[in-house]
Motif scaffolding. Structure first.
Motif, PDB file in Angstrom:
ATOM      1  N   ARG A  57       2.286  -3.101  -6.170  1.00  0.00           N
ATOM      2  CA  ARG A  57       1.018  -2.115  -5.796  1.00  0.00           C
ATOM      3  C   ARG A  57       0.008  -3.106  -6.275  1.00  0.00           C
ATOM      4  NH1 ARG A  57       4.499   1.456  -8.265  1.00  0.00           N
ATOM      5  NH2 ARG A  57       5.404   2.989  -6.858  1.00  0.00           N
ATOM      6  N   ASN A  58       0.117  -3.910  -6.978  1.00  0.00           N
ATOM      7  CA  ASN A  58      -1.096  -4.497  -7.765  1.00  0.00           C
ATOM      8  C   ASN A  58      -1.288  -6.137  -7.677  1.00  0.00           C
ATOM      9  OD1 ASN A  58      -2.245  -2.212  -8.479  1.00  0.00           O
ATOM     10  ND2 ASN A  58      -0.935  -2.013 -10.049  1.00  0.00           N
ATOM     11  N   ASP A 106       4.760  -5.704 -10.107  1.00  0.00           N
ATOM     12  CA  ASP A 106       4.120  -4.329  -9.639  1.00  0.00           C
ATOM     13  C   ASP A 106       3.545  -4.899  -8.263  1.00  0.00           C
ATOM     14  OD1 ASP A 106       3.266  -2.288  -8.860  1.00  0.00           O
ATOM     15  OD2 ASP A 106       1.870  -1.662 -10.660  1.00  0.00           O
ATOM     16  N   ARG A 126       5.016   3.300   3.660  1.00  0.00           N
ATOM     17  CA  ARG A 126       4.497   2.117   2.753  1.00  0.00           C
ATOM     18  C   ARG A 126       4.382   0.869   3.644  1.00  0.00           C
ATOM     19  NH1 ARG A 126       8.151   4.894  -0.382  1.00  0.00           N
ATOM     20  NH2 ARG A 126       7.159   5.783  -2.059  1.00  0.00           N
ATOM     21  N   ASP A 161       0.867  -1.199  -0.056  1.00  0.00           N
ATOM     22  CA  ASP A 161       0.100   0.044  -0.125  1.00  0.00           C
ATOM     23  C   ASP A 161       0.925   1.332  -0.035  1.00  0.00           C
ATOM     24  OD1 ASP A 161      -1.798   2.021   0.585  1.00  0.00           O
ATOM     25  OD2 ASP A 161      -2.467   1.023   2.329  1.00  0.00           O
ATOM     26  N   ASP A 162       0.829   1.953  -1.182  1.00  0.00           N
ATOM     27  CA  ASP A 162       1.767   2.954  -1.217  1.00  0.00           C
ATOM     28  C   ASP A 162       1.074   4.312  -1.160  1.00  0.00           C
ATOM     29  OD1 ASP A 162       4.417   4.233  -2.013  1.00  0.00           O
ATOM     30  OD2 ASP A 162       3.931   4.071  -4.091  1.00  0.00           O
ATOM     31  N   SER A 163      -0.209   4.328  -0.563  1.00  0.00           N
ATOM     32  CA  SER A 163      -1.058   5.672  -0.449  1.00  0.00           C
ATOM     33  C   SER A 163      -0.628   6.330   0.735  1.00  0.00           C
ATOM     34  CB  SER A 163      -2.395   5.221  -0.482  1.00  0.00           C
ATOM     35  OG  SER A 163      -2.810   4.427   0.747  1.00  0.00           O
TER      36      SER A 163
END
Length: 159
Positions: free
Chosen positions: A105-106, A103, A71, A65-67
């Motif tokens: 993130r996904n 990736d 992180r 989770d880079d939001s």
């Protein structure tokens, strides 16, 4: 879920942060392992062995989770590993291992490809370096095949 899953969300270590941030399309932070084997493979048993080994390795079932400000690893619910199976009519499967970007993130940080011939095959595995080091990747593959051997053994002595 297992007890290790209770630690999520989990802040990235300094090295995990580095491996995640240094990743690029031209130079993915990926460890590629090519594991040849002899004999026919029971695909259903292999899938069970893979699932069991992933259950024991939660970072390989997680995304980043880079939001936020920091992180964090987030465990994927109902994770199904990316496993492609390709059959070949030749005596030996192709051994080339093109790099692929993962990736985080996904998607979880490991992908699998089984290349199967009648009497042998090869498992191509891509691990993101933020999730595991080289020794950990080799041990992971060893655990998969150890679980596979337990599932396909014909007797308790063999198991």
């Amino acid at each position: 879920m297992n007890a290790a899953d209770d630690i999520f969300p989990l802040t990235l270590s300094d090295f995990e942060h580095y491996a995640f941030r240094d990743d690029s399309a031209d130079h993915p932070m990926v460890i590629v392992l090519r594991t040849p084997f002899e004999g026919r493979l029971d695909e259903a048993a292999f899938r069970k062995a893979l699932d069991r080994t992933l259950f024991e390795n939660p970072l390989l079932r997680a995304v980043i989770d880079d939001s936020g400000w920091r992180r964090r690893w987030q465990l994927l619910k109902n994770h199904q590993p990316r496993l492609a199976t390709i059959s070949y009519d030749s005596e030996f499967p192709p051994l080339h291992c093109p790099l692929q970007k993962i990736d985080l993130r996904n998607e979880a940080g490991v992908t699998f490809q089984l290349r199967l011939c009648a009497d042998r095959g090869v498992l191509i595995t891509h691990f993101h370096h933020a999730c595991v080091d080289g020794i950990g990747a080799i041990r992971f593959i060893g655990d998969v095949f150890a679980h596979y051997g337990q599932l396909t053994a014909s007797s308790d002595d063999e198991r």
